[in-house]
Design a protein around this motif. Structure first.
Motif, mmCIF file in Angstrom:
data_model
loop_
_atom_site.group_PDB
_atom_site.id
_atom_site.type_symbol
_atom_site.label_atom_id
_atom_site.label_comp_id
_atom_site.label_asym_id
_atom_site.label_seq_id
_atom_site.Cartn_x
_atom_site.Cartn_y
_atom_site.Cartn_z
ATOM 1 N N VAL A 1 47.632 47.938 8.632
ATOM 2 C CA VAL A 1 48.623 46.846 8.306
ATOM 3 C C VAL A 1 48.734 45.705 8.723
ATOM 4 O O VAL A 1 49.327 46.094 10.083
ATOM 5 C CB VAL A 1 49.964 47.578 7.453
ATOM 6 C CG1 VAL A 1 50.658 46.728 6.739
ATOM 7 C CG2 VAL A 1 49.213 48.658 6.713
ATOM 8 N N PRO A 2 49.047 44.567 8.512
ATOM 9 C CA PRO A 2 49.157 43.349 9.371
ATOM 10 C C PRO A 2 50.656 43.375 9.599
ATOM 11 O O PRO A 2 51.636 43.965 8.954
ATOM 12 C CB PRO A 2 48.634 42.238 8.523
ATOM 13 C CG PRO A 2 47.894 42.762 7.448
ATOM 14 C CD PRO A 2 48.211 43.982 7.140
ATOM 15 N N PRO A 3 50.987 42.797 10.675
ATOM 16 C CA PRO A 3 52.580 42.788 11.409
ATOM 17 C C PRO A 3 53.254 41.882 10.134
ATOM 18 O O PRO A 3 52.714 40.967 9.258
ATOM 19 C CB PRO A 3 52.452 41.860 12.254
ATOM 20 C CG PRO A 3 51.242 41.955 12.943
ATOM 21 C CD PRO A 3 50.085 42.047 11.610
ATOM 22 N N LEU A 4 54.351 42.286 9.828
ATOM 23 C CA LEU A 4 55.407 41.750 8.784
ATOM 24 C C LEU A 4 54.681 42.256 7.381
ATOM 25 O O LEU A 4 55.497 41.520 6.350
ATOM 26 C CB LEU A 4 55.499 40.234 8.751
ATOM 27 C CG LEU A 4 56.071 39.756 10.308
ATOM 28 C CD1 LEU A 4 56.271 38.388 10.674
ATOM 29 C CD2 LEU A 4 57.261 40.709 10.784
ATOM 30 N N GLU A 5 53.911 42.838 7.061
ATOM 31 C CA GLU A 5 53.403 42.987 5.836
ATOM 32 C C GLU A 5 53.832 44.581 5.400
ATOM 33 O O GLU A 5 54.165 45.534 6.295
ATOM 34 C CB GLU A 5 51.911 43.151 5.760
ATOM 35 C CG GLU A 5 51.283 41.608 5.664
ATOM 36 C CD GLU A 5 51.717 40.731 4.557
ATOM 37 O OE1 GLU A 5 52.361 41.072 3.326
ATOM 38 O OE2 GLU A 5 51.359 39.529 4.841
ATOM 39 N N LYS A 6 53.935 44.941 4.267
ATOM 40 C CA LYS A 6 54.361 46.135 3.704
ATOM 41 C C LYS A 6 53.257 46.683 2.893
ATOM 42 O O LYS A 6 52.868 46.321 1.752
ATOM 43 C CB LYS A 6 55.596 46.158 2.911
ATOM 44 C CG LYS A 6 56.177 47.382 2.425
ATOM 45 C CD LYS A 6 57.686 47.051 1.764
ATOM 46 C CE LYS A 6 58.066 48.539 1.248
ATOM 47 N NZ LYS A 6 59.192 48.498 0.468
ATOM 48 N N LEU A 7 52.962 48.052 3.187
ATOM 49 C CA LEU A 7 52.000 48.696 2.518
ATOM 50 C C LEU A 7 52.565 49.327 1.225
ATOM 51 O O LEU A 7 53.503 50.051 1.447
ATOM 52 C CB LEU A 7 51.485 49.820 3.371
ATOM 53 C CG LEU A 7 50.231 50.689 2.511
ATOM 54 C CD1 LEU A 7 49.116 49.764 2.338
ATOM 55 C CD2 LEU A 7 49.971 51.964 3.479
#
Length: 860
Positions: free
Chosen positions: A530-536
């Motif tokens: 998961v990319p930084p600052l993103e939410k799964l």
């Protein structure tokens, strides 16, 4: 940009924008809209004595956050029936309000705790707006009241500074009926006036200054009052209070009025993952009666005759929440009431004693099942894997979820045969680098490494590490590590993409493995990056086209039955981000070795169409477009004028010594561009360069944060243009949508280690549009002008050579319109050329006077 002050007179000093954002956000909570929200599943009847008995810690929390808490949040907090659930609520409440989530501290919570402890009595007796200001900023430096006959009674608080605002400001309260309300400049000065006939603003201000005893001081206070509404609307939105309702619904708590059956559960300890034991728990949910109600329409995209089951769980240790999870199971069409539903969940737990709390529900029928039992997890040395033979579950429904424990590889010891590649994933790697395969399991006898499909090394003993060469020119590489047992059978593998970028979003199936045979069932295991600052948001598992289950927390592991009449099948996993982006992986189960996996991704080309004057043209139909790849006409599979894709843009800002005289105006123009281009789903970053490059502000949707970064920029040093371009292009790896760099420079490169040819190749591989703005680059600097022009042309961008920075705003207007006026043309390439061969792309518009501009090609 709206002024955050009232505008009655200019402020003495500017306020810190970041602090304004925080304050506006929090104050907005106390005056947020009171539209009715869907209530929680169960609410206490406070009038009937239904308020739960709260511990001192939880009572103090309610008192502390009362000025900030939405009514929905308060009701949910009171509806929670366990202290550990209230603890989770408190943690989530503060995390959603953390002004700087990238730091380990919650500065806002610390500040409010400090103010609350110091002013608790005063806050409890204050009016709501006053309590909010006291809580946020503490005790004012001084206060005064003015009872001037021209005005409503006013109460003025002066702050020299506060923990949230570094400069002086005033908070003005006025008598509004029976309460003191915080005045906001957006309400207008007239709301403070007593009835004076027709309103003349200038005359009224003059009279206040002359006739009120503290008129001058009052006008100064009004001019230094924050316009909360303007700042709030521009910068941040208050957190949606429905997060609290979602928290309640995803807990294992059952409403007092709900009739619930018991869950029959059996746990097995089938292996270990590092310091934790793999716990597989099979569940039996007795069904019985026919459904009594229909599921609401539109609740899901799955066929209406599929049976859906939600399982919410909590693992409690020492009266604290150790783990929580949610599963959504999908039983295939044809399922109906019978003996029951058979399901399985899997968790990784440390040895010890826990309570396992489960609530299962069937939305279509309203039925519920519950369980609250002790679970003792043995020590790692005691874990042994069960028999690998899967026993058919005694269930009358064709569930795809295996309900008997699936042993993990390493059957005799219960230790999973696992392998994980360790490579610096978020750094740009060039030249030599080291990779290591971290293994677990006694059955591993050899590890081999492959780079871009070529085997480079095989090692028979640890440490399993290898020295590799990524080359001088930055590019992506596929690195694979494979583990083998004594018989030379592959038992584990891992794969990473080197130089994939810091924002790569991917999902991979670690199990099942290609080329391995499985009988009766397979334990599907997925890994998500998961990319930084993103939410799964979720991870979905499919068997063929049937969705089996949706998981919302790690571990993403699920035993899946393989139908006996269909031994050849495929398992697919789909990961979704909260913002809607998704990615997937697929593996055939029990496939013959000759099965070949072929990528059939469409080639996507963003094109801008301009007229003879260079202005973008909208509204052109698909029939007027032609796309050629290496001079061969391609069939357009997808076409649309793009209006809904997010923009990801980065301003690459030259801050070498030669920019000193132009810096102030150039910074103002860049701030104008960020204000102009950023909408809710868009993001932008700021990269500067002189001798070295510096990412001043990472991708954000906030123009204020970018403006704050611009304010820190100074000019010095030489011009390492090519190096900075390489690193800026790398930032875009993994981002989707429209991607563009706006390069602002006033001269040729003088410091870089990369050559222009290397930058051009990397730009082509990156497929990021580069718009070039050359400031005062004279006609004698032909080489610099030609190279900048080629960068823009090959990436589908535009080149602007201007004499003065005063022209920048006009240029930014053109670039913004260019970004908003694009067409997406997607096709499946018919090119059979090699994967390392650059493929030229040309977009043609079949109408006189119109010209299409797009990237010049791509590497497959």
């Amino acid at each position: 940009m709206p002024n955050s002050r009232s505008g009655l007179r200019p402020p003495n000093k500017p306020l810190v924008l970041a602090a304004l954002a925080v304050v506006a956000w929090l104050l907005a909570l106390s005056v947020s809209a009171t539209a009715p929200a869907q209530g929680p599943a169960q609410e206490p009847d406070e009038t009937a004595g239904g308020t739960p008995s709260l511990s001192a810690k939880h009572s103090d929390f309610l008192e502390l956050v009362a000025p900030l808490m939405h009514e929905t949040e308060r009701k949910v907090f009171l509806a929670l029936d366990k202290d550990y659930r209230r603890d989770v609520f408190m943690q989530r409440f503060w995390r959603l309000r953390d002004p700087y989530p990238q730091t380990p501290r919650n500065e806002l919570q610390e500040r409010l705790d400090e103010n609350f402890l110091a002013l608790r009595d005063e806050i409890s007796e204050a009016e709501p707006d006053e309590a909010t200001v006291l809580l946020l900023h503490g005790k004012p430096t001084r206060r005064f009241r003015d009872a001037c006959d021209l005005l409503m009674p006013v109460n003025v608080w002066y702050y020299r500074r506060s923990g949230l605002i570094a400069d002086e400001f005033h908070a003005v309260f006025y008598r509004n009926g029976d309460t003191w309300s915080l005045w906001k400049p957006s309400q207008g000065f007239e709301v403070l006036l007593m009835r004076m006939g027709s309103f003349d603003r200038e005359a009224s201000l003059a009279r206040v200054q002359q006739e009120c005893s503290r008129g001058e001081e009052l006008l100064t206070a009004l001019s230094q009052s924050l316009d909360w509404d303007a700042v709030h609307a521009r910068v941040l939105k208050a957190p949606n209070p429905e997060w609290a309702q979602a928290l309640l619904e995803s807990s294992a708590q059952v409403g007092a009025d709900s009739e619930a059956r018991s869950i029959q559960a059996t746990s097995q300890f089938v292996g270990r993952r590092q310091s934790r034991v793999v716990v597989q728990t099979s569940l039996m949910l007795a069904t019985g009666a026919q459904p009594t109600s229909a599921e609401p329409a539109g609740a899901d995209t799955q066929p209406s005759d599929a049976t859906r089951l939600l399982v919410d769980g909590e693992v409690i240790r020492n009266d604290q929440l150790f783990d929580s999870f949610r599963y959504r199971f999908e039983l295939p069409a044809g399922s109906g009431p019978g003996a029951g539903h058979g399901l399985m969940i899997e968790r990784y737990l440390r040895p010890g004693t826990y309570r396992l709390v489960l609530q299962a529900s069937e939305p279509a029928t309203g039925r519920n099942w519950v369980m609250d039992e002790e679970l003792t997890v043995p020590g790692l040395a005691e874990v042994t894997a069960p028999d690998q033979t899967l026993v058919t579950a005694q269930i009358e429904e064709p569930s795809l979820v295996a309900t008997e424990p699936n042993g993990v590889d390493g059957a005799s010891t219960g230790i999973a045969a696992s392998l994980r590649l360790s490579v610096p994933k978020r750094e740009l790697l060039i030249g030599p680098f080291r990779a290591e395969a971290i293994t677990e399991g006694v059955s591993i006898r050899r590890v081999a490494f492959e780079l871009d499909g070529v085997r480079v090394l095989s090692k028979a003993r640890p440490p399993y590490s290898v020295e590799l060469d990524a080359g001088r020119v930055p590019r992506t590489h596929e690195l694979v590590a494979l583990a083998y047992d004594n018989n030379g059978v592959e038992i584990a593998r891992d794969q990473v993409t080197v130089n994939a970028g810091p924002r790569r979003f991917s999902v991979r199936l670690l199990e099942p493995r290609r080329g391995v045979n499985y009988e009766n069932s397979v334990r599907a295991v997925a890994e998500v990056d998961v990319p930084p600052l993103e939410k799964l948001d979720s991870v979905e598992f499919f068997l063929n086209e049937q969705r089996v289950a949706t998981l919302y927390q790690q571990p993403f592991a699920l035993p899946i039955k393989i139908p006996s009449d269909e031994p050849l099948a495929f398992v697919r996993v789909t990961a979704k981000l909260a913002g809607g982006q998704q990615t997937e992986d697929l593996v055939f189960v029990n496939s013959p070795h000759e099965v070949e996996y072929v990528d059939v991704d469409l080639v996507e080309v963003f094109a801008t169409v301009t007229n003879r004057r260079g202005h973008p043209v909208d509204g052109i139909g698909e029939e007027l477009f032609e796309v050629y790849e290496d001079d061969e006409l391609q069939r357009i599979e997808e076409f649309r004028q793009v209006t809904d894709l997010p923009i990801n843009a980065c301003v690459l800002f030259d801050t070498s010594t030669s920019m000193i005289e132009r810096l102030k105006e150039a910074k103002g123009a860049a701030e104008y561009f960020f204000d102009l281009v950023l909408e809710e789903r868009d993001r932008a970053c700021l990269m500067t360069f002189n001798d070295v490059h510096e990412l001043v502000v990472d991708f954000t949707h906030s123009p204020e944060v970018l403006a704050g970064g611009l304010s820190q920029v100074t000019a010095e040093g030489e011009t390492a243009l090519y190096d900075s371009l390489i690193h800026t292009l790398y930032l875009f790896n993994g981002l989707r949508g429209k991607r563009a760099i706006i390069l602002l420079s006033d001269g040729a490169d003088s410091k870089s280690t990369y050559r222009f040819s290397e930058v051009l190749e990397f730009a082509r591989r990156s497929e990021v549009t580069i718009h070039v703005i050359g400031v005062d680059i004279g006609s004698r600097e032909m080489e610099a002008r030609m190279r900048l022009s080629q960068l823009a042309k090959d990436t589908g961008g535009r080149t602007f050579f201007i004499d003065e920075v005063s022209e920048l705003r006009r240029v930014y207007d053109l670039i913004e319109r260019d970004l908003r006026s694009q067409y997406l043309l997607a096709y499946q390439s018919t090119n059979a050329g090699g994967r390392e061969q650059f493929r030229e792309v040309k977009v043609v518009v079949k109408e006189r006077g119109l010209k299409a501009r797009a990237l010049s090609g791509y590497y497959p």
